[in-house]
Design a protein around this motif. Structure first.
Motif, PDB file in Angstrom:
ATOM      1  N   GLY A   1       0.793  -1.209   0.000  1.00  0.00           N
ATOM      2  CA  GLY A   1       0.000   0.000   0.000  1.00  0.00           C
ATOM      3  C   GLY A   1       0.829   1.264   0.000  1.00  0.00           C
ATOM      4  N   GLY A   2       2.150   1.149   0.237  1.00  0.00           N
ATOM      5  CA  GLY A   2       3.024   2.306   0.233  1.00  0.00           C
ATOM      6  C   GLY A   2       3.587   2.595  -1.145  1.00  0.00           C
ATOM      7  N   SER A   3       4.310   3.693  -1.261  1.00  0.00           N
ATOM      8  CA  SER A   3       4.872   4.134  -2.535  1.00  0.00           C
ATOM      9  C   SER A   3       6.372   4.335  -2.398  1.00  0.00           C
ATOM     10  CB  SER A   3       4.215   5.438  -3.008  1.00  0.00           C
ATOM     11  OG  SER A   3       2.824   5.256  -3.227  1.00  0.00           O
ATOM     12  N   ALA A   4       7.055   4.212  -3.529  1.00  0.00           N
ATOM     13  CA  ALA A   4       8.493   4.461  -3.602  1.00  0.00           C
ATOM     14  C   ALA A   4       8.774   5.331  -4.816  1.00  0.00           C
ATOM     15  CB  ALA A   4       9.277   3.150  -3.685  1.00  0.00           C
ATOM     16  N   GLU A   5       9.805   6.128  -4.721  1.00  0.00           N
ATOM     17  CA  GLU A   5      10.208   6.995  -5.834  1.00  0.00           C
ATOM     18  C   GLU A   5      11.440   6.401  -6.499  1.00  0.00           C
ATOM     19  OE1 GLU A   5      12.127  11.213  -5.741  1.00  0.00           O
ATOM     20  OE2 GLU A   5       9.934  11.482  -5.821  1.00  0.00           O
ATOM     21  N   VAL A   6      11.403   6.334  -7.824  1.00  0.00           N
ATOM     22  CA  VAL A   6      12.495   5.774  -8.600  1.00  0.00           C
ATOM     23  C   VAL A   6      13.122   6.899  -9.412  1.00  0.00           C
ATOM     24  CG1 VAL A   6      13.197   4.023 -10.261  1.00  0.00           C
ATOM     25  CG2 VAL A   6      11.253   3.595  -8.744  1.00  0.00           C
ATOM     26  N   SER A   7      14.414   7.080  -9.242  1.00  0.00           N
ATOM     27  CA  SER A   7      15.164   8.071 -10.005  1.00  0.00           C
ATOM     28  C   SER A   7      15.988   7.332 -11.046  1.00  0.00           C
ATOM     29  CB  SER A   7      16.071   8.890  -9.084  1.00  0.00           C
ATOM     30  OG  SER A   7      16.858   9.791  -9.830  1.00  0.00           O
ATOM     31  N   LEU A   8      15.775   7.660 -12.303  1.00  0.00           N
ATOM     32  CA  LEU A   8      16.447   6.996 -13.424  1.00  0.00           C
ATOM     33  C   LEU A   8      17.375   8.009 -14.092  1.00  0.00           C
ATOM     34  CD1 LEU A   8      16.663   4.457 -15.229  1.00  0.00           C
ATOM     35  CD2 LEU A   8      14.758   5.366 -16.555  1.00  0.00           C
ATOM     36  N   GLU A   9      18.669   7.788 -13.970  1.00  0.00           N
ATOM     37  CA  GLU A   9      19.657   8.679 -14.575  1.00  0.00           C
ATOM     38  C   GLU A   9      20.132   8.089 -15.892  1.00  0.00           C
ATOM     39  OE1 GLU A   9      23.977   9.332 -13.279  1.00  0.00           O
ATOM     40  OE2 GLU A   9      22.927  11.027 -12.343  1.00  0.00           O
ATOM     41  N   LEU A  10      19.899   8.800 -16.981  1.00  0.00           N
ATOM     42  CA  LEU A  10      20.219   8.329 -18.329  1.00  0.00           C
ATOM     43  C   LEU A  10      21.407   9.114 -18.862  1.00  0.00           C
ATOM     44  CD1 LEU A  10      18.897   6.283 -20.326  1.00  0.00           C
ATOM     45  CD2 LEU A  10      17.849   8.265 -21.432  1.00  0.00           C
ATOM     46  N   THR A  11      22.404   8.408 -19.395  1.00  0.00           N
ATOM     47  CA  THR A  11      23.624   9.033 -19.904  1.00  0.00           C
ATOM     48  C   THR A  11      23.876   8.576 -21.333  1.00  0.00           C
ATOM     49  OG1 THR A  11      24.569   9.023 -17.680  1.00  0.00           O
ATOM     50  CG2 THR A  11      26.085   9.397 -19.510  1.00  0.00           C
ATOM     51  N   ASN A  12      24.152   9.522 -22.219  1.00  0.00           N
ATOM     52  CA  ASN A  12      24.528   9.213 -23.600  1.00  0.00           C
ATOM     53  C   ASN A  12      26.037   9.014 -23.640  1.00  0.00           C
ATOM     54  OD1 ASN A  12      24.827   8.922 -26.329  1.00  0.00           O
ATOM     55  ND2 ASN A  12      24.276  11.028 -26.865  1.00  0.00           N
ATOM     56  N   THR A  13      26.471   7.761 -23.713  1.00  0.00           N
ATOM     57  CA  THR A  13      27.907   7.445 -23.702  1.00  0.00           C
ATOM     58  C   THR A  13      28.500   7.385 -25.090  1.00  0.00           C
ATOM     59  OG1 THR A  13      27.389   5.074 -23.677  1.00  0.00           O
ATOM     60  CG2 THR A  13      27.665   6.159 -21.545  1.00  0.00           C
TER      61      THR A  13
END
Length: 460
Positions: free
Chosen positions: A77-89
């Motif tokens: 029932g709880g929530s989590a935050e997802v941080s997605l860091e995208l890098t152009n290599t």
């Protein structure tokens, strides 16, 4: 190996296929009617998707993704935050990227993002939230990348190999200050408690059984009754508390694994609970988490058993911490075992003389006979019987329904099982869909009415 033309055709979107179909139709009509403008328009319509496909297929890209899940463990029932860091290599500027994060159904819909012309070495941060509506170990990702042309005629897909875990554990509900065995302080001094606390005449006794310690013989009661009687003692919760969790599929009404947005409003539950357990098994698991956490907080050596075996800590033996218990219960699902014999055997081995709390599904007299026989020691044990019929209210999307005859049979079996347990000195409570764990815990700790039998018929 597919040819370039085959790869180009397979990469067409629905819009691209429609343009190709329209171009082919115009070409056929123009050729039959001898209309050169139609033929020219048809050639343009057919060439545009082909050129777009060649341009997309020639694109090269190198990207890396890193996820951070905050927090990595959430209650159901709880929530989590997802941080997605995208890098152009890559050394070249990226094109039009359409990104889709693959998320399990129990955490919500898969989010999508659009990134356009990311510079070489450039980074962009993408965030989204997941809602833990289903207990278990989930995997977020990998990321799915789609390269599309500006007209939306052609797309190319690639799937990464990166992912991140998220653990959705059972909720720990507040139990209040009450409870059995008088453990109302935050730990206490660990002294032993007897079932009667005032006067030698009030000590609870039962008939002597072979193997009982002769030092516990109550001579005054023996002289009064004419039969050899022994004293009953109640172990303190600080010594040890053992849970038995009934996970048999046949003992529960298992709700279908639907998404929370579809199940919203059809799951019965206590007033004010915005995320009630979807079925009786989820209630039992949540009760085990709540009671186990409370016993551990009060200093008990905590152990837990299911009908399939004991739930062990990462070390493989010893007591469970609250975090260990929640992690093990997070992955606990319905079992296919028909009976509780294996669980009772494990329970007796793990609990010893300490008190136990049995959280049971639909049971009858035959299911609790072995439990009573195996737990014939001096402690006062607790049992929670689940009223699974209360989760069977007809509603859209629910998996199993019960007829009136089935409801009556289940009720009769549960009442018979409760009567047997109470006659053997157990404290028994019945849990319904609209009952909280705190209410059941308080009922287990309520004083017995006058005349209620104690262990093996001894007055409480």
């Amino acid at each position: 190996m597919p040819t370039p033309a085959g790869r180009a055709l397979s990469s067409l979107t629905v819009r691209g296929r429609c343009v190709v179909a329209a171009g082919g139709t115009l070409l056929l009509v123009g050729a039959l009617l001898g209309e050169r403008p139609l033929v020219q328009l048809a050639v343009f319509a057919l060439a545009l998707p082909l050129l777009s496909a060649v341009a997309v297929l020639r694109q090269r890209f190198r990207i890396s993704a890193r996820r951070t899940v905050t927090p990595p463990r959430v209650p159901r029932g709880g929530s989590a935050e997802v941080s997605l860091e995208l890098t152009n290599t890559d050394t070249r500027t990226g094109g039009l990227w359409v990104l889709t994060e693959q998320v399990p159904a129990g955490l919500g819909a898969s989010p999508g993002f659009v990134v356009e012309r990311l510079a070489p070495g450039g980074r962009t941060a993408l965030t989204y939230r997941v809602h833990g509506s289903r207990r278990g170990r989930h995997v977020l990702g990998p990321l799915r990348l789609r390269l599309v042309d500006p007209f939306g005629l052609v797309e190319r897909s690639a799937v990464g190999a990166d992912s991140a875990p998220l653990l959705v554990v059972p909720r720990v509900r507040p139990l209040g200050a009450g409870g059995p065995a008088g453990v109302q302080s935050g730990g206490g001094d660990g002294t032993r408690r007897t079932l009667a606390v005032h006067g030698e005449d009030d000590v609870s006794v039962r008939e002597y059984r072979q193997g009982d310690d002769l030092r516990k013989v109550h001579w005054r009661a023996t002289a009064r009754t004419g039969d050899l009687m022994v004293r009953l003692e109640e172990r303190p919760w600080r010594a040890q508390g053992t849970l038995l969790v009934d996970t048999r599929a046949r003992a529960h009404l298992i709700a279908p694994r639907v998404r929370a947005d579809r199940a919203g409003g059809v799951v019965p539950g206590p007033a004010g609970d915005d995320s009630p357990p979807a079925d009786s098994l989820e209630w039992v698991v949540e009760a085990a988490a709540s009671i186990g956490a409370e016993l551990a907080r009060r200093g008990a050596v905590l152990r837990a058993v299911t009908d399939t075996g004991e739930l062990l800590p990462p070390s493989g033996r010893g007591q469970l911490t609250t975090e260990d218990l929640l992690a093990r219960l997070a992955a606990t699902g319905p079992s296919r075992l028909p009976g509780l014999a294996g669980g009772v055997e494990q329970l007796c081995r793990a609990a010893g003389d300490g008190p136990v709390v049995c959280l049971l599904g639909a049971v009858g007299p035959d299911d609790v006979v072995e439990l009573i026989r195996g737990r014939s020691g001096p402690t006062t044990d607790l049992a929670v019987l689940t009223d699974i019929e209360s989760w069977a209210a007809p509603a859209p999307g629910r998996g199993r329904r019960l007829s009136d005859a089935s409801r009556g049979a289940l009720t009769a079996q549960r009442e018979d099982a409760a009567a047997l347990l109470r006659a053997a000195g157990w404290r028994v409570a019945v849990a319904r869909a609209d009952t909280t764990v705190g209410q059941v815990w308080a009922e287990l700790g309520a004083p017995r009415p006058a005349g209620t039998p104690g262990r093996q018929g001894a007055p409480a």
